[in-house]
Design a protein around this motif. Structure first.
Motif, PDB file in Angstrom:
ATOM      1  N   UNK A  71      -0.083   0.516   5.507  1.00 50.06           N
ATOM      2  CA  UNK A  71      -0.078   0.353   4.028  1.00 50.06           C
ATOM      3  C   UNK A  71       1.547   0.018   3.634  1.00 50.06           C
ATOM      4  N   UNK A  72       2.254   1.161   3.838  1.00 51.49           N
ATOM      5  CA  UNK A  72       3.425   1.533   3.164  1.00 51.49           C
ATOM      6  C   UNK A  72       4.609   0.602   3.557  1.00 51.49           C
ATOM      7  N   UNK A  73       4.497   0.033   4.742  1.00 45.99           N
ATOM      8  CA  UNK A  73       5.865  -0.925   5.016  1.00 45.99           C
ATOM      9  C   UNK A  73       5.196  -2.159   5.490  1.00 45.99           C
ATOM     10  N   UNK A  74       5.574  -3.249   4.907  1.00 45.78           N
ATOM     11  CA  UNK A  74       5.110  -4.638   5.065  1.00 45.78           C
ATOM     12  C   UNK A  74       6.387  -5.345   5.500  1.00 45.78           C
ATOM     13  N   UNK A  75       6.273  -6.258   6.569  1.00 45.96           N
ATOM     14  CA  UNK A  75       7.352  -6.912   7.270  1.00 45.96           C
ATOM     15  C   UNK A  75       7.359  -8.303   6.198  1.00 45.96           C
TER      16      UNK A  75
END
Length: 194
Positions: A71-75
């Protein structure tokens, strides 16, 4: 059994990268003919540097004070470059590094090149590639398609010293791709079975 104090295995001796490697341009594999073909860009000094970097968006969600898996990190993007210090100066390197065009030369014993106002599609190489050698003798190949040289050209010469100048190629996406949020970088690692 305790934890090891090193990461060396019986395969380590086969998997070390030896030497500086070579920058190729327009490298491709032709299965029906001679395998890998391409043109070395020229001689380098001081090694090569490949850099890949993903760009990330930190998603903030109310109620969460820590990073949440998935959830917290999106490329949201990526970049890749290949750079080195050239020690060979050829017409091809000048044209590819400075994006020059031929002009009419006053002295017919020389080819005259001049700067142009904007880059064109012809300034992009089909690809640049790093070709390195493992201690097993097999190659590792990293291909950056649609490469554009973006390094400033600075040539400083001195007596009794080898002269080098930097080249830095950036990988770009092709407008024809359906997805413009990733690059088409390809890494070829030798098959252990071959």
């Amino acid at each position: 059994m305790g934890l090891k104090k090193h990461g060396i295995t019986s395969e380590t001796i086969k998997n070390m990268i030896l030497g500086a490697g070579v920058i190729y341009k327009n490298l491709k594999y032709e299965k029906a003919s001679s395998g890998w073909t391409g043109t070395p860009l020229g001689a380098t000094s001081g090694g090569l540097k490949f850099n890949y970097e993903a760009q990330w968006l930190d998603v903030e969600v109310d109620g969460a004070t820590v990073l949440i898996k998935g959830v917290s990190k999106q490329k949201v993007g990526e970049s890749a470059t290949l750079e080195g210090q050239m020690t060979e100066l050829t017409e091809d390197i000048l044209v590819n590094a400075l994006h020059l065009v031929k002009s009419t030369s006053e002295d017919t014993t020389y080819v005259k090149y001049v700067s142009k106002e904007n880059i064109t599609e012809a300034d992009y190489l089909e690809n640049v590639a790093y070709v390195g050698t493992l201690s097993s003798g097999k190659n590792v190949i990293i291909i950056l398609p649609n490469a554009l040289c973006t390094e400033a050209f600075e040539l400083e010469t001195k007596n009794a010293e080898q002269t080098t100048f930097a080249v830095k190629f950036e990988c770009t996406a092709d407008l024809e791709n359906d997805s413009l949020n990733k690059l088409d970088i390809a890494i070829y690692y030798p098959n252990a079975v071959v």
